[in-house]
Design a protein around this motif. Structure first.
Motif, short mmCIF file in Angstrom:
data_model
loop_
_atom_site.label_atom_id
_atom_site.label_comp_id
_atom_site.label_asym_id
_atom_site.label_seq_id
_atom_site.Cartn_x
_atom_site.Cartn_y
_atom_site.Cartn_z
N VAL A 19 0.84 -1.21 0.00
CA VAL A 19 0.00 0.00 0.00
C VAL A 19 0.88 1.26 0.00
N CYS A 20 1.91 1.27 0.83
CA CYS A 20 2.80 2.44 0.89
C CYS A 20 3.53 2.63 -0.43
N GLU A 21 3.95 1.53 -1.05
CA GLU A 21 4.63 1.61 -2.34
C GLU A 21 3.73 2.26 -3.39
N ALA A 26 2.95 6.71 -6.56
CA ALA A 26 1.92 7.30 -7.41
C ALA A 26 2.05 8.82 -7.40
N LEU A 27 2.58 9.36 -6.31
CA LEU A 27 2.73 10.81 -6.18
C LEU A 27 4.13 11.31 -6.48
N LEU A 47 15.28 2.03 -7.15
CA LEU A 47 14.63 2.88 -6.15
C LEU A 47 13.27 2.34 -5.75
N TYR A 48 12.52 1.77 -6.70
CA TYR A 48 11.25 1.15 -6.35
C TYR A 48 11.48 -0.03 -5.39
#
Length: 81
Positions: A19-21, A26-27, A47-48
Motif C-alpha cells: 500500500v505504501c509503495e 503514485a505521487l 529505487l522502487y
C-alpha cells in the motif's frame, strides 16, 4: 518465536509495504531524485525495490512491536532455566 507468530508479523507488514509503495510512488517519481544537488545514479527499478524493502522493514518493526506488547505478563515474569 513460532512460525505462526512470524507470519503474524511478516504478512501484515508485506501488505502495508504494498500500500505504501503504491501511495508514495503514485505521487513521486524516483527519476526526479536528487542527492546533494546532483541526480542519483540509481535506476527507477532500484529505487522502487529499495523503497519497497524500506517500507517492509518499517512494517515489520511495527508488527513485531505489536506482537511483543500483546504478550501476557507471565511470559516476561517467568524464571528462565
Amino acid at each position: 518465536m513460532s512460525p505462526q507468530r512470524w507470519m503474524c508479523v511478516l504478512w501484515p507488514a508485506f501488505l502495508m509495504a504494498c500500500v505504501c509503495e503504491f501511495a508514495v510512488f503514485a505521487l513521486w517519481d524516483p527519476g526526479e531524485l536528487y542527492w546533494r544537488s546532483g541526480s542519483a545514479d540509481f535506476t527507477r527499478q532500484t529505487l522502487y525495490a529499495g523503497g519497497f524493502f524500506l517500507f517492509w522493514l518499517l512494517g515489520i518493526g511495527s508488527s513485531a512491536l505489536t506482537i511483543w506488547l500483546a504478550l501476557p505478563p507471565a511470559d516476561f515474569n517467568r524464571q528462565r532455566d
